[in-house]
Design a protein around this motif. Sequence first.
Motif, PDB file in Angstrom:
ATOM      1  N   LEU A 194       5.016  13.918  -1.232  1.00 37.68           N
ATOM      2  CA  LEU A 194       5.164  12.866  -0.217  1.00 37.68           C
ATOM      3  C   LEU A 194       5.309  11.482  -0.864  1.00 37.68           C
ATOM      4  CD1 LEU A 194       5.310  12.687   2.806  1.00 37.68           C
ATOM      5  CD2 LEU A 194       2.809  12.736   2.901  1.00 37.68           C
ATOM      6  N   GLY A 195       4.448  11.189  -1.847  1.00 36.52           N
ATOM      7  CA  GLY A 195       4.519   9.890  -2.535  1.00 36.52           C
ATOM      8  C   GLY A 195       5.883   9.702  -3.170  1.00 36.52           C
ATOM      9  N   SER A 196       6.374  10.741  -3.852  1.00 39.40           N
ATOM     10  CA  SER A 196       7.688  10.653  -4.506  1.00 39.40           C
ATOM     11  C   SER A 196       8.781  10.418  -3.478  1.00 39.40           C
ATOM     12  CB  SER A 196       8.024  11.960  -5.222  1.00 39.40           C
ATOM     13  OG  SER A 196       7.022  12.268  -6.130  1.00 39.40           O
ATOM     14  N   LYS A 197       8.686  11.145  -2.379  1.00 37.05           N
ATOM     15  CA  LYS A 197       9.722  11.025  -1.357  1.00 37.05           C
ATOM     16  C   LYS A 197       9.753   9.595  -0.804  1.00 37.05           C
ATOM     17  CE  LYS A 197      11.515  14.620   0.897  1.00 37.05           C
ATOM     18  NZ  LYS A 197      11.597  15.839   1.642  1.00 37.05           N
ATOM     19  N   SER A 241      -7.083   1.865 -13.879  1.00 43.11           N
ATOM     20  CA  SER A 241      -7.804   3.141 -13.956  1.00 43.11           C
ATOM     21  C   SER A 241      -7.150   4.240 -13.110  1.00 43.11           C
ATOM     22  CB  SER A 241      -9.255   2.936 -13.467  1.00 43.11           C
ATOM     23  OG  SER A 241      -9.226   2.435 -12.138  1.00 43.11           O
ATOM     24  N   ASN A 242      -6.114   3.894 -12.350  1.00 37.08           N
ATOM     25  CA  ASN A 242      -5.523   4.854 -11.402  1.00 37.08           C
ATOM     26  C   ASN A 242      -4.430   5.680 -12.114  1.00 37.08           C
ATOM     27  OD1 ASN A 242      -4.547   6.234  -9.203  1.00 37.08           O
ATOM     28  ND2 ASN A 242      -4.485   4.444  -7.851  1.00 37.08           N
ATOM     29  N   GLU A 243      -4.896   6.635 -12.921  1.00 40.95           N
ATOM     30  CA  GLU A 243      -3.974   7.370 -13.802  1.00 40.95           C
ATOM     31  C   GLU A 243      -2.919   8.141 -13.010  1.00 40.95           C
ATOM     32  OE1 GLU A 243      -3.837   6.797 -16.864  1.00 40.95           O
ATOM     33  OE2 GLU A 243      -5.757   5.811 -17.206  1.00 40.95           O
ATOM     34  N   GLU A 297       0.833  -1.206   0.000  1.00 39.43           N
ATOM     35  CA  GLU A 297       0.000   0.000   0.000  1.00 39.43           C
ATOM     36  C   GLU A 297       0.862   1.248   0.000  1.00 39.43           C
ATOM     37  OE1 GLU A 297      -3.229  -0.111  -0.257  1.00 39.43           O
ATOM     38  OE2 GLU A 297      -3.654  -2.165   0.395  1.00 39.43           O
ATOM     39  N   LEU A 298       0.381   2.236  -0.715  1.00 34.45           N
ATOM     40  CA  LEU A 298       0.913   3.608  -0.609  1.00 34.45           C
ATOM     41  C   LEU A 298      -0.333   4.476  -0.639  1.00 34.45           C
ATOM     42  CD1 LEU A 298       2.862   6.003  -0.791  1.00 34.45           C
ATOM     43  CD2 LEU A 298       3.184   5.511  -3.197  1.00 34.45           C
ATOM     44  N   GLN A 299      -0.687   5.027   0.511  1.00 38.10           N
ATOM     45  CA  GLN A 299      -1.960   5.730   0.646  1.00 38.10           C
ATOM     46  C   GLN A 299      -1.744   7.060   1.350  1.00 38.10           C
ATOM     47  OE1 GLN A 299      -4.949   4.570  -0.455  1.00 38.10           O
ATOM     48  NE2 GLN A 299      -4.277   2.505  -1.009  1.00 38.10           N
ATOM     49  N   ILE A 300      -2.143   8.128   0.687  1.00 37.09           N
ATOM     50  CA  ILE A 300      -1.992   9.467   1.276  1.00 37.09           C
ATOM     51  C   ILE A 300      -3.383  10.116   1.362  1.00 37.09           C
ATOM     52  CG2 ILE A 300      -0.799  11.700   1.056  1.00 37.09           C
ATOM     53  CD1 ILE A 300       1.331   9.620   0.883  1.00 37.09           C
ATOM     54  N   VAL A 301      -3.642  10.763   2.483  1.00 36.98           N
ATOM     55  CA  VAL A 301      -4.894  11.518   2.669  1.00 36.98           C
ATOM     56  C   VAL A 301      -4.959  12.645   1.631  1.00 36.98           C
ATOM     57  CG1 VAL A 301      -6.008  13.131   4.293  1.00 36.98           C
ATOM     58  CG2 VAL A 301      -5.091  10.949   5.118  1.00 36.98           C
ATOM     59  N   ARG A 333      -1.827  15.335  -0.610  1.00 36.18           N
ATOM     60  CA  ARG A 333      -1.297  14.854  -1.891  1.00 36.18           C
ATOM     61  C   ARG A 333      -0.702  16.003  -2.697  1.00 36.18           C
ATOM     62  NH1 ARG A 333      -6.417  11.378  -3.865  1.00 36.18           N
ATOM     63  NH2 ARG A 333      -6.698  10.170  -1.961  1.00 36.18           N
ATOM     64  N   ARG A 334       0.039  15.659  -3.718  1.00 35.99           N
ATOM     65  CA  ARG A 334       0.659  16.596  -4.654  1.00 35.99           C
ATOM     66  C   ARG A 334       1.587  17.579  -3.945  1.00 35.99           C
ATOM     67  NH1 ARG A 334      -2.112  15.879  -9.587  1.00 35.99           N
ATOM     68  NH2 ARG A 334      -0.292  16.796 -10.600  1.00 35.99           N
ATOM     69  N   MET A 335       2.207  17.113  -2.875  1.00 35.08           N
ATOM     70  CA  MET A 335       3.255  17.945  -2.257  1.00 35.08           C
ATOM     71  C   MET A 335       4.554  17.150  -2.156  1.00 35.08           C
ATOM     72  SD  MET A 335       1.840  18.246   1.653  1.00 35.08           S
ATOM     73  CE  MET A 335       0.215  18.811   1.353  1.00 35.08           C
TER      74      MET A 335
HETATM   75  C1  LIG Z   1      -0.924   8.042  -5.747  1.00 33.68           C
HETATM   76  C2  LIG Z   1      -0.493   8.851  -4.514  1.00 33.68           C
HETATM   77  C3  LIG Z   1       0.170   7.908  -3.518  1.00 33.68           C
HETATM   78  C4  LIG Z   1       0.498   9.921  -4.961  1.00 33.68           C
HETATM   79  O1  LIG Z   1       1.022  10.548  -3.808  1.00 33.68           O
HETATM   80  P1  LIG Z   1       1.415  12.101  -3.822  1.00 33.68           P
HETATM   81  O2  LIG Z   1       2.061  12.387  -2.524  1.00 33.68           O
HETATM   82  O3  LIG Z   1       0.257  12.913  -4.186  1.00 33.68           O
HETATM   83  O4  LIG Z   1       2.476  12.107  -5.013  1.00 33.68           O
HETATM   84  P2  LIG Z   1       3.493  13.282  -5.376  1.00 33.68           P
HETATM   85  O5  LIG Z   1       3.052  14.576  -4.795  1.00 33.68           O
HETATM   86  O6  LIG Z   1       4.859  12.816  -5.029  1.00 33.68           O
HETATM   87  O7  LIG Z   1       3.335  13.346  -6.964  1.00 33.68           O
HETATM   88  C5  LIG Z   1       4.459  13.342  -7.808  1.00 33.68           C
HETATM   89  C6  LIG Z   1       4.012  13.398  -9.250  1.00 33.68           C
HETATM   90  O8  LIG Z   1       3.233  12.252  -9.593  1.00 33.68           O
HETATM   91  C7  LIG Z   1       2.170  12.641 -10.502  1.00 33.68           C
HETATM   92  N1  LIG Z   1       0.867  12.522  -9.834  1.00 33.68           N
HETATM   93  C8  LIG Z   1       0.633  12.162  -8.553  1.00 33.68           C
HETATM   94  N2  LIG Z   1      -0.698  12.120  -8.328  1.00 33.68           N
HETATM   95  C9  LIG Z   1      -1.305  12.471  -9.486  1.00 33.68           C
HETATM   96  C10 LIG Z   1      -2.663  12.622  -9.882  1.00 33.68           C
HETATM   97  N3  LIG Z   1      -3.686  12.378  -9.048  1.00 33.68           N
HETATM   98  N4  LIG Z   1      -2.922  12.994 -11.143  1.00 33.68           N
HETATM   99  C11 LIG Z   1      -1.926  13.227 -12.025  1.00 33.68           C
HETATM  100  N5  LIG Z   1      -0.598  13.122 -11.701  1.00 33.68           N
HETATM  101  C12 LIG Z   1      -0.307  12.734 -10.453  1.00 33.68           C
HETATM  102  C13 LIG Z   1       2.444  14.109 -10.851  1.00 33.68           C
HETATM  103  O9  LIG Z   1       3.321  14.105 -11.945  1.00 33.68           O
HETATM  104  C14 LIG Z   1       3.132  14.587  -9.584  1.00 33.68           C
HETATM  105  O10 LIG Z   1       3.936  15.704  -9.793  1.00 33.68           O
HETATM  106  P3  LIG Z   1       3.284  17.198  -9.735  1.00 33.68           P
HETATM  107  O11 LIG Z   1       2.444  17.253  -8.478  1.00 33.68           O
HETATM  108  O12 LIG Z   1       4.488  18.066  -9.678  1.00 33.68           O
HETATM  109  O13 LIG Z   1       2.463  17.323 -10.974  1.00 33.68           O
HETATM  110  C15 LIG Z   1      -1.700   9.571  -3.839  1.00 33.68           C
HETATM  111  O14 LIG Z   1      -2.371  10.302  -4.837  1.00 33.68           O
HETATM  112  C16 LIG Z   1      -2.681   8.637  -3.190  1.00 33.68           C
HETATM  113  O15 LIG Z   1      -2.520   8.265  -2.041  1.00 33.68           O
HETATM  114  N6  LIG Z   1      -3.733   8.271  -3.935  1.00 33.68           N
HETATM  115  C17 LIG Z   1      -4.797   7.429  -3.439  1.00 33.68           C
HETATM  116  C18 LIG Z   1      -4.312   6.029  -3.159  1.00 33.68           C
HETATM  117  C19 LIG Z   1      -3.585   5.431  -4.331  1.00 33.68           C
HETATM  118  O16 LIG Z   1      -4.027   5.518  -5.475  1.00 33.68           O
HETATM  119  N7  LIG Z   1      -2.461   4.789  -4.022  1.00 33.68           N
HETATM  120  C20 LIG Z   1      -1.662   4.094  -5.008  1.00 33.68           C
HETATM  121  C21 LIG Z   1      -2.113   2.683  -5.036  1.00 33.68           C
HETATM  122  S1  LIG Z   1      -1.136   1.706  -6.155  1.00 33.68           S
END
Ligand SMILES: CC(C)(COP(=O)(O)OP(=O)(O)OC[C@H]1O[C@@H](n2cnc3c(N)ncnc32)[C@H](O)[C@@H]1OP(=O)(O)O)[C@@H](O)C(=O)NCCC(=O)NCCS
Length: 228
Positions: A148-151, A186-188, A136-140, A144-146
């Motif tokens: 955290l996921g990348s880090k 579907s999780n673009e 799992e990788l799950q962010i509230v 998001r978009r700050m």
């Molecule tokens: C997917 C997820 C983990 C991403 O975490 P995050 O902390 O938002 O990711 P980041 O901020 O590091 O995003 C880095 C880049 O990834 C891409 N990205 C991330 N989320 C995106 C979105 N919803 N739509 C389009 N691009 C996205 C972008 O290129 C983004 O860079 P930018 O913000 O400068 O445009 C988060 O959206 C999440 O928890 N989603 C719900 C649960 C989920 O889908 N988990 C993954 C299961 S496999």
Amino acid sequence: MDWIYSISQLVKSEFQKMPEDQEQIEGEALYKIVRSFFDEPLTVQKDQKTVEIQTSPILVDKLTTIQLRQCLSLVDKNLGETMTLVYGKDWKSDKVEEMRDPGLVYLLLHHDTEFVGFISIKAVEDNESHVLYIYELQIVRNYRRMGLGSKLLGILDQIVELVNSDPAYTSKFGKLEGLSLTVFSSNEGAKKLYFSKGYRIASHSPAVRYLRNRKIQPDYFILVKNKI
Ligand SMILES: CC(C)(COP(=O)(O)OP(=O)(O)OC[C@H]1O[C@@H](n2cnc3c(N)ncnc32)[C@H](O)[C@@H]1OP(=O)(O)O)[C@@H](O)C(=O)NCCC(=O)NCCS
């Protein structure tokens, strides 16, 4: 709670099974490495301010029922609709069982007292490779978009490197050949993130099929990132 008991599994069934105590022992070794890594908070930028995210590594058998429910509830909020579409309305009981898989290492994320997300990882045999599987990788939503996921993905890369340079680990369990995960087709947003970090669709993943002039997406892809 009714849903905290069922036996079947979503991801685990796809792995070659290791004896459970072996999974637990490798989980403990992985946990020690993860814990040594997270002795300071993560920092990300939100609204031009620096936000400190506290990290709590926990081995699955130490996860409290409240923490487990908090994690499940976030999965539900984030992906519940897709889970229901793909696995049916009773997906939570299977998910809870998967979330209690022996050897899983959790990293719970908090901003002050607010729960802002989590990751869970485990060393598994997948398609005859010893890999670090991101369960799992799950962010509230508000966090998001700050970055955290990348880090977190960057840190997981470093954890694989740390594991592979630790003779105590590798002599017992072997090296980790890379990272792997499952993502809904579907999780673009998530796919964009993973592809940008070097993940690719695995050769053993369900694949897109073409039928006359129709493109049929599988429910999910297995992604991999090779390290050795
Ligand atoms: C997917 C997820 C983990 C991403 O975490 P995050 O902390 O938002 O990711 P980041 O901020 O590091 O995003 C880095 C880049 O990834 C891409 N990205 C991330 N989320 C995106 C979105 N919803 N739509 C389009 N691009 C996205 C972008 O290129 C983004 O860079 P930018 O913000 O400068 O445009 C988060 O959206 C999440 O928890 N989603 C719900 C649960 C989920 O889908 N988990 C993954 C299961 S496999």
